[in-house]
Every structure is written in C-alpha cells, then in structure tokens.
Design a protein around this motif. Structure first.
Motif, PDB file in Angstrom:
ATOM      1  N   ALA A 102     -33.400  24.717 -26.587  1.00 46.80           N
ATOM      2  CA  ALA A 102     -33.649  23.593 -27.494  1.00 46.80           C
ATOM      3  C   ALA A 102     -34.600  23.951 -28.621  1.00 46.80           C
ATOM      4  CB  ALA A 102     -34.195  22.406 -26.706  1.00 46.80           C
ATOM      5  N   LEU A 103     -35.660  24.698 -28.314  1.00 50.14           N
ATOM      6  CA  LEU A 103     -36.704  24.944 -29.306  1.00 50.14           C
ATOM      7  C   LEU A 103     -36.573  26.270 -30.036  1.00 50.14           C
ATOM      8  CD1 LEU A 103     -39.781  23.590 -27.314  1.00 50.14           C
ATOM      9  CD2 LEU A 103     -38.292  22.377 -28.913  1.00 50.14           C
ATOM     10  N   ALA A 104     -35.754  27.177 -29.502  1.00 47.72           N
ATOM     11  CA  ALA A 104     -35.622  28.494 -30.144  1.00 47.72           C
ATOM     12  C   ALA A 104     -34.179  28.808 -30.533  1.00 47.72           C
ATOM     13  CB  ALA A 104     -36.162  29.585 -29.212  1.00 47.72           C
ATOM     14  N   CYS A 105     -33.283  28.779 -29.571  1.00 42.17           N
ATOM     15  CA  CYS A 105     -31.913  29.230 -29.841  1.00 42.17           C
ATOM     16  C   CYS A 105     -31.183  28.333 -30.846  1.00 42.17           C
ATOM     17  CB  CYS A 105     -31.120  29.290 -28.532  1.00 42.17           C
ATOM     18  SG  CYS A 105     -31.699  30.549 -27.384  1.00 42.17           S
ATOM     19  N   ILE A 106     -31.199  27.019 -30.624  1.00 37.85           N
ATOM     20  CA  ILE A 106     -30.454  26.121 -31.503  1.00 37.85           C
ATOM     21  C   ILE A 106     -31.024  26.102 -32.920  1.00 37.85           C
ATOM     22  CG2 ILE A 106     -29.836  23.701 -31.909  1.00 37.85           C
ATOM     23  CD1 ILE A 106     -29.437  23.381 -28.927  1.00 37.85           C
ATOM     24  N   PRO A 107     -32.360  25.960 -33.115  1.00 40.75           N
ATOM     25  CA  PRO A 107     -32.882  26.023 -34.488  1.00 40.75           C
ATOM     26  C   PRO A 107     -32.624  27.368 -35.159  1.00 40.75           C
ATOM     27  CG  PRO A 107     -34.482  24.983 -33.042  1.00 40.75           C
ATOM     28  CD  PRO A 107     -33.413  25.561 -32.156  1.00 40.75           C
ATOM     29  N   ALA A 108     -32.760  28.481 -34.408  1.00 41.63           N
ATOM     30  CA  ALA A 108     -32.524  29.797 -34.998  1.00 41.63           C
ATOM     31  C   ALA A 108     -31.068  29.971 -35.396  1.00 41.63           C
ATOM     32  CB  ALA A 108     -32.934  30.896 -34.007  1.00 41.63           C
ATOM     33  N   ALA A 109     -30.161  29.501 -34.550  1.00 38.21           N
ATOM     34  CA  ALA A 109     -28.739  29.594 -34.877  1.00 38.21           C
ATOM     35  C   ALA A 109     -28.411  28.758 -36.106  1.00 38.21           C
ATOM     36  CB  ALA A 109     -27.897  29.144 -33.683  1.00 38.21           C
ATOM     37  N   ALA A 110     -29.006  27.551 -36.190  1.00 39.91           N
ATOM     38  CA  ALA A 110     -28.767  26.693 -37.355  1.00 39.91           C
ATOM     39  C   ALA A 110     -29.284  27.354 -38.620  1.00 39.91           C
ATOM     40  CB  ALA A 110     -29.434  25.331 -37.141  1.00 39.91           C
ATOM     41  N   TRP A 111     -30.453  27.947 -38.556  1.00 38.77           N
ATOM     42  CA  TRP A 111     -31.022  28.635 -39.716  1.00 38.77           C
ATOM     43  C   TRP A 111     -30.122  29.780 -40.155  1.00 38.77           C
ATOM     44  CZ3 TRP A 111     -35.018  27.925 -43.037  1.00 38.77           C
ATOM     45  CH2 TRP A 111     -35.407  29.006 -43.821  1.00 38.77           C
ATOM     46  N   ASP A 112     -29.551  30.478 -39.176  1.00 34.25           N
ATOM     47  CA  ASP A 112     -28.709  31.635 -39.497  1.00 34.25           C
ATOM     48  C   ASP A 112     -27.372  31.212 -40.098  1.00 34.25           C
ATOM     49  OD1 ASP A 112     -28.033  34.540 -39.313  1.00 34.25           O
ATOM     50  OD2 ASP A 112     -26.530  33.799 -37.918  1.00 34.25           O
ATOM     51  N   PHE A 113     -26.665  30.283 -39.455  1.00 35.55           N
ATOM     52  CA  PHE A 113     -25.338  29.959 -39.957  1.00 35.55           C
ATOM     53  C   PHE A 113     -25.367  29.091 -41.200  1.00 35.55           C
ATOM     54  CE2 PHE A 113     -25.349  25.677 -38.610  1.00 35.55           C
ATOM     55  CZ  PHE A 113     -25.457  25.529 -37.244  1.00 35.55           C
ATOM     56  N   ASN A 114     -26.533  28.555 -41.577  1.00 34.16           N
ATOM     57  CA  ASN A 114     -26.610  27.802 -42.821  1.00 34.16           C
ATOM     58  C   ASN A 114     -26.385  28.696 -44.043  1.00 34.16           C
ATOM     59  OD1 ASN A 114     -26.971  25.195 -41.901  1.00 34.16           O
ATOM     60  ND2 ASN A 114     -29.187  25.339 -41.825  1.00 34.16           N
ATOM     61  N   ASP A 115     -26.558  29.992 -43.886  1.00 32.93           N
ATOM     62  CA  ASP A 115     -26.317  30.921 -44.987  1.00 32.93           C
ATOM     63  C   ASP A 115     -24.919  31.521 -44.943  1.00 32.93           C
ATOM     64  OD1 ASP A 115     -28.698  30.729 -46.380  1.00 32.93           O
ATOM     65  OD2 ASP A 115     -29.721  32.180 -45.105  1.00 32.93           O
ATOM     66  N   ASP A 116     -24.126  31.146 -43.971  1.00 29.40           N
ATOM     67  CA  ASP A 116     -22.780  31.699 -43.821  1.00 29.40           C
ATOM     68  C   ASP A 116     -21.720  30.695 -44.275  1.00 29.40           C
ATOM     69  OD1 ASP A 116     -23.844  34.000 -42.725  1.00 29.40           O
ATOM     70  OD2 ASP A 116     -23.681  33.253 -40.666  1.00 29.40           O
ATOM     71  N   GLY A 117     -20.658  31.221 -44.818  1.00 26.37           N
ATOM     72  CA  GLY A 117     -19.531  30.371 -45.170  1.00 26.37           C
ATOM     73  C   GLY A 117     -18.636  30.146 -43.963  1.00 26.37           C
ATOM     74  N   PHE A 118     -17.801  29.134 -44.054  1.00 20.06           N
ATOM     75  CA  PHE A 118     -16.844  28.860 -42.996  1.00 20.06           C
ATOM     76  C   PHE A 118     -15.570  28.323 -43.634  1.00 20.06           C
ATOM     77  CE2 PHE A 118     -18.993  24.897 -43.763  1.00 20.06           C
ATOM     78  CZ  PHE A 118     -18.037  23.915 -43.573  1.00 20.06           C
ATOM     79  N   VAL A 119     -14.465  28.477 -42.927  1.00 16.06           N
ATOM     80  CA  VAL A 119     -13.174  27.995 -43.417  1.00 16.06           C
ATOM     81  C   VAL A 119     -12.938  26.602 -42.863  1.00 16.06           C
ATOM     82  CG1 VAL A 119     -10.691  28.391 -43.467  1.00 16.06           C
ATOM     83  CG2 VAL A 119     -12.263  30.343 -43.569  1.00 16.06           C
ATOM     84  N   PRO A 120     -12.978  25.566 -43.694  1.00 15.29           N
ATOM     85  CA  PRO A 120     -12.758  24.199 -43.205  1.00 15.29           C
ATOM     86  C   PRO A 120     -11.339  24.022 -42.670  1.00 15.29           C
ATOM     87  CG  PRO A 120     -13.760  24.189 -45.383  1.00 15.29           C
ATOM     88  CD  PRO A 120     -13.277  25.587 -45.129  1.00 15.29           C
ATOM     89  N   SER A 121     -11.185  23.047 -41.811  1.00 13.86           N
ATOM     90  CA  SER A 121      -9.878  22.734 -41.252  1.00 13.86           C
ATOM     91  C   SER A 121      -9.261  21.560 -42.006  1.00 13.86           C
ATOM     92  CB  SER A 121     -10.013  22.378 -39.772  1.00 13.86           C
ATOM     93  OG  SER A 121      -8.812  21.844 -39.267  1.00 13.86           O
ATOM     94  N   VAL A 122      -7.955  21.591 -42.163  1.00 13.59           N
ATOM     95  CA  VAL A 122      -7.274  20.463 -42.808  1.00 13.59           C
ATOM     96  C   VAL A 122      -7.397  19.197 -41.960  1.00 13.59           C
ATOM     97  CG1 VAL A 122      -5.636  21.897 -44.078  1.00 13.59           C
ATOM     98  CG2 VAL A 122      -5.085  21.160 -41.752  1.00 13.59           C
ATOM     99  N   GLN A 123      -7.750  19.362 -40.679  1.00 10.21           N
ATOM    100  CA  GLN A 123      -7.957  18.195 -39.831  1.00 10.21           C
ATOM    101  C   GLN A 123      -9.121  17.351 -40.327  1.00 10.21           C
ATOM    102  OE1 GLN A 123      -5.690  17.606 -37.516  1.00 10.21           O
ATOM    103  NE2 GLN A 123      -4.713  19.552 -38.024  1.00 10.21           N
ATOM    104  N   ASP A 124     -10.039  17.970 -41.089  1.00  6.29           N
ATOM    105  CA  ASP A 124     -11.174  17.230 -41.632  1.00  6.29           C
ATOM    106  C   ASP A 124     -10.733  16.178 -42.643  1.00  6.29           C
ATOM    107  OD1 ASP A 124     -12.795  18.862 -40.121  1.00  6.29           O
ATOM    108  OD2 ASP A 124     -13.254  20.223 -41.780  1.00  6.29           O
ATOM    109  N   LEU A 125      -9.518  16.308 -43.167  1.00  3.38           N
ATOM    110  CA  LEU A 125      -9.019  15.371 -44.167  1.00  3.38           C
ATOM    111  C   LEU A 125      -8.393  14.138 -43.529  1.00  3.38           C
ATOM    112  CD1 LEU A 125      -7.363  17.934 -46.613  1.00  3.38           C
ATOM    113  CD2 LEU A 125      -9.724  17.114 -46.575  1.00  3.38           C
ATOM    114  N   GLY A 126      -8.184  14.185 -42.231  1.00  5.09           N
ATOM    115  CA  GLY A 126      -7.596  13.053 -41.533  1.00  5.09           C
ATOM    116  C   GLY A 126      -6.085  12.995 -41.708  1.00  5.09           C
ATOM    117  N   PRO A 127      -5.416  12.067 -41.023  1.00  5.49           N
ATOM    118  CA  PRO A 127      -3.965  11.905 -41.170  1.00  5.49           C
ATOM    119  C   PRO A 127      -3.609  11.545 -42.605  1.00  5.49           C
ATOM    120  CG  PRO A 127      -4.801  10.682 -39.266  1.00  5.49           C
ATOM    121  CD  PRO A 127      -5.993  11.115 -40.046  1.00  5.49           C
ATOM    122  N   LEU A 128      -2.681  12.267 -43.191  1.00  4.38           N
ATOM    123  CA  LEU A 128      -2.310  12.037 -44.582  1.00  4.38           C
ATOM    124  C   LEU A 128      -1.409  10.813 -44.715  1.00  4.38           C
ATOM    125  CD1 LEU A 128      -1.580  15.658 -45.821  1.00  4.38           C
ATOM    126  CD2 LEU A 128      -3.723  14.384 -45.907  1.00  4.38           C
TER     127      LEU A 128
END
Length: 231
Positions: A102-128
C-alpha cells in the motif's frame, strides 16, 4: 473482485494464527469483508479509480489487522489472560506485506507508469450508435515519448459522408462524458488521483473517409515539455 477476495481470505487466515477470542474473529471477518466491498465498490462506481481501489484494499487490510491485534491484546490483558496476539509470523508477514504494497509498491508503480504511454481500448468508447462501426482489428499502433496511439477506420451507413460520421461519433462521445472536441481532438483523464495519464480521441475526415485515433499517455503539457528537451 478476485484480487479483493484472495487478499481478504489470506488476511483472515493470517489472523487465525493469532486469534484467541472466537467471537472476535467474527468481528475481524466482518471488518475485512467491508474493506473488500469498499474496494470493489470504488472501482465499480469510479472505473478510473482502479489504482486507488487497490490502495484502499491493502491499506484497509493492514489497518484492520493492526487494530484487531491491539484490541485483542487489551481484552486479554483486562481478563488477566496471556497475550500472544501479533507474535506469530503469518500475522506479522500479512501486516508487513499489506503495508509495503500500500505505501511503497502501489505509489511507486503509479509514479513509474505515469511516464509511460499505453494503447487505449476501443471499449473505452462504449457501445457505438446504430450505423457506426470501427474497422481494423487491433488497429495500427505506434508509441513515442510518453504516448502511444492506435488508429482505426470509422465507418457509417452506406453513402453517409465522412463529416456526418464524424459529427455522429462526437455526439456519441459527448453523451458519454467526453469533453467537446477542440480541433478534432478530445482528451479526458485515464485515471483518478494516482494515475495522471489521459486518453485522447482524434477524428479525421481526410480523403473523404473518417478515421479515428486513440492516444494514451502523459497529458499534452508534460508530453510537449519532454519532447522539447534536447536529447
């Protein structure tokens, strides 16, 4: 839900190694269950709060075990009984690991992946809406400094113009809470508090065909600042 269930069960098993009051174990079980339910509910009500839901789960488990151990110690001391609560290694490991995650791994992981890009999913757009479809399984993706993008073809009804398709798609996104487009571009946060990345949608109508691009990564001000630095 699976992670919350497993963590709750392991925490209860760790508590059983130090439990001295049978009735109090039921109280601990209820408290651990409430922590798990709170974590699951947060993720369900605020889907962007997945990181915070995990933080709540592990921190809640650690606090529950620590408070329960102290309360049991006091009750046994008041009754004049020997107190061994909190002195067995499974209990200590469960508390220590929960606090560490809770106090080390999760904050450190969040700090790290905030500088990384990711490929969004079309599911984020909801049913068309009817008559709109996204073509191109997997899309054409690429990643740069702090951001990733994936492109698809956006098609409408037979004979429908690209501009009309784009307008209908923007209307659909607006109905799902996306900000109004600015120059064919709209962004919103991908996370809640710890995850500061964003997801962006761009719709083009070049060459008479509508195209949709999804981007994920650092917000544009941070991205632009990193891109302008000399390498």
């Amino acid at each position: 839900m699976l992670v919350a269930s497993v963590v709750t069960m392991l925490a209860l098993l760790a508590w059983l190694t130090v439990a001295r009051l049978p009735w109090f174990t039921g109280v601990v079980l209820v408290a651990l269950t409430l922590v798990a339910v709170a974590s699951i509910t947060l993720a369900a009500v605020v889907p962007r709060a997945a990181v915070e839901a995990r933080l709540l789960l592990f921190l809640g488990v650690a606090v529950t075990l620590l408070v329960a151990g102290e309360m049991q110690r006091r009750k046994l001391a008041d009754s004049g009984d020997d107190d061994r609560a909190g002195r067995r290694w499974p209990y200590r490991i469960a508390v220590g690991l929960s606090l560490f995650v809770a106090l080390a791994c999760i904050p450190a992981a969040a700090w790290d992946f905030n500088d990384d890009g990711f490929v969004p999913s079309v599911q984020d757009l909801g049913p068309l809406p009817d008559g709109l479809a996204i073509r191109g399984a997997g899309g054409d993706s690429e990643c740069g400094t702090g951001r990733c993008a994936v492109s698809y073809a956006l098609v409408g009804r037979p004979g429908e113009s690209a501009d009309r398709v784009a307008r209908r798609m923007w209307g659909h996104l607006a109905s799902r809470g996306w900000p109004a487009p600015d120059g064919g571009h709209s962004c919103r946060p991908a996370g809640w508090l710890l995850d500061t990345r964003e997801t962006c949608v761009s719709i083009s109508t070049a060459d008479g065909a509508a195209g949709l691009t999804l981007e994920g990564g650092r917000p544009y001000p941070r991205y632009a600042g990193a891109s302008s630095q000399p390498h």
